[in-house]
Motif scaffolding. Structure first.
Motif, PDB file in Angstrom:
ATOM      1  N   PHE A 169       0.840  -1.198   0.000  1.00  0.00           N
ATOM      2  CA  PHE A 169       0.000   0.000   0.000  1.00  0.00           C
ATOM      3  C   PHE A 169       0.875   1.248   0.000  1.00  0.00           C
ATOM      4  O   PHE A 169       0.659   2.171  -0.786  1.00  0.00           O
ATOM      5  CB  PHE A 169      -0.932   0.003   1.213  1.00  0.00           C
ATOM      6  CG  PHE A 169      -1.694   1.287   1.384  1.00  0.00           C
ATOM      7  CD1 PHE A 169      -2.785   1.572   0.582  1.00  0.00           C
ATOM      8  CD2 PHE A 169      -1.311   2.203   2.349  1.00  0.00           C
ATOM      9  CE1 PHE A 169      -3.485   2.759   0.742  1.00  0.00           C
ATOM     10  CE2 PHE A 169      -2.008   3.392   2.508  1.00  0.00           C
ATOM     11  CZ  PHE A 169      -3.090   3.671   1.709  1.00  0.00           C
ATOM     12  N   ARG A 170       1.870   1.273   0.876  1.00  0.00           N
ATOM     13  CA  ARG A 170       2.777   2.418   0.960  1.00  0.00           C
ATOM     14  C   ARG A 170       3.469   2.666  -0.368  1.00  0.00           C
ATOM     15  O   ARG A 170       3.490   3.800  -0.872  1.00  0.00           O
ATOM     16  CB  ARG A 170       3.827   2.165   2.050  1.00  0.00           C
ATOM     17  CG  ARG A 170       4.855   3.284   2.193  1.00  0.00           C
ATOM     18  CD  ARG A 170       6.117   2.800   2.862  1.00  0.00           C
ATOM     19  NE  ARG A 170       6.727   1.753   2.036  1.00  0.00           N
ATOM     20  CZ  ARG A 170       7.377   0.699   2.536  1.00  0.00           C
ATOM     21  NH1 ARG A 170       7.496   0.529   3.824  1.00  0.00           N
ATOM     22  NH2 ARG A 170       7.904  -0.188   1.730  1.00  0.00           N
ATOM     23  N   GLU A 207       2.594   1.701  -3.417  1.00  0.00           N
ATOM     24  CA  GLU A 207       1.645   2.130  -4.448  1.00  0.00           C
ATOM     25  C   GLU A 207       1.262   3.595  -4.257  1.00  0.00           C
ATOM     26  O   GLU A 207       1.185   4.354  -5.226  1.00  0.00           O
ATOM     27  CB  GLU A 207       0.400   1.253  -4.410  1.00  0.00           C
ATOM     28  CG  GLU A 207       0.648  -0.163  -4.884  1.00  0.00           C
ATOM     29  CD  GLU A 207      -0.535  -1.082  -4.638  1.00  0.00           C
ATOM     30  OE1 GLU A 207      -1.626  -0.592  -4.232  1.00  0.00           O
ATOM     31  OE2 GLU A 207      -0.381  -2.293  -4.834  1.00  0.00           O
ATOM     32  N   GLN A 208       1.007   3.977  -3.014  1.00  0.00           N
ATOM     33  CA  GLN A 208       0.610   5.355  -2.728  1.00  0.00           C
ATOM     34  C   GLN A 208       1.731   6.338  -3.021  1.00  0.00           C
ATOM     35  O   GLN A 208       1.469   7.460  -3.461  1.00  0.00           O
ATOM     36  CB  GLN A 208       0.150   5.486  -1.279  1.00  0.00           C
ATOM     37  CG  GLN A 208      -1.190   4.850  -1.012  1.00  0.00           C
ATOM     38  CD  GLN A 208      -2.291   5.524  -1.793  1.00  0.00           C
ATOM     39  OE1 GLN A 208      -2.552   6.720  -1.613  1.00  0.00           O
ATOM     40  NE2 GLN A 208      -2.942   4.782  -2.668  1.00  0.00           N
ATOM     41  N   VAL A 261       1.219  10.021   2.275  1.00  0.00           N
ATOM     42  CA  VAL A 261       1.323   8.596   2.595  1.00  0.00           C
ATOM     43  C   VAL A 261       1.465   8.413   4.105  1.00  0.00           C
ATOM     44  O   VAL A 261       0.804   7.556   4.705  1.00  0.00           O
ATOM     45  CB  VAL A 261       2.494   7.928   1.842  1.00  0.00           C
ATOM     46  CG1 VAL A 261       2.680   6.491   2.302  1.00  0.00           C
ATOM     47  CG2 VAL A 261       2.249   7.984   0.337  1.00  0.00           C
ATOM     48  N   HIS A 307      -1.905   8.906   5.629  1.00  0.00           N
ATOM     49  CA  HIS A 307      -2.791   7.758   5.384  1.00  0.00           C
ATOM     50  C   HIS A 307      -2.438   6.599   6.315  1.00  0.00           C
ATOM     51  O   HIS A 307      -3.338   5.965   6.882  1.00  0.00           O
ATOM     52  CB  HIS A 307      -2.681   7.288   3.934  1.00  0.00           C
ATOM     53  CG  HIS A 307      -3.188   8.277   2.945  1.00  0.00           C
ATOM     54  ND1 HIS A 307      -2.836   8.222   1.607  1.00  0.00           N
ATOM     55  CD2 HIS A 307      -4.001   9.351   3.063  1.00  0.00           C
ATOM     56  CE1 HIS A 307      -3.424   9.211   0.965  1.00  0.00           C
ATOM     57  NE2 HIS A 307      -4.134   9.916   1.837  1.00  0.00           N
TER      58      HIS A 307
END
Length: 57
Positions: free
Chosen positions: A12-13, A15-16, A25, A28
């Motif tokens: 996730f990190r 990709e963000q 990031v 989030h």
């Protein structure tokens, strides 16, 4: 039910970071951390040390 591992968070990190800046990031991830801690506090989340998080419906 879902299982959330350290690898999921790293993916996730990464990709963000391709979409938004590092400050967004970090925000989030902080928000996600607070949500998971709140779920754990109210017994809606089982925290499995070293394996990640697991939540039941």
């Amino acid at each position: 039910m879902f299982n959330l591992s350290n690898q999921h968070l790293a993916d996730f990190r990464d990709e963000q970071l391709q979409l938004v800046g590092p400050t967004a990031v970090a925000h989030h991830l902080s928000l996600l951390s607070k949500a998971l801690k709140t779920m754990a506090h109210y017994g809606r989340l089982n925290v499995a040390v070293m394996t990640g998080y697991s939540a039941g419906a």
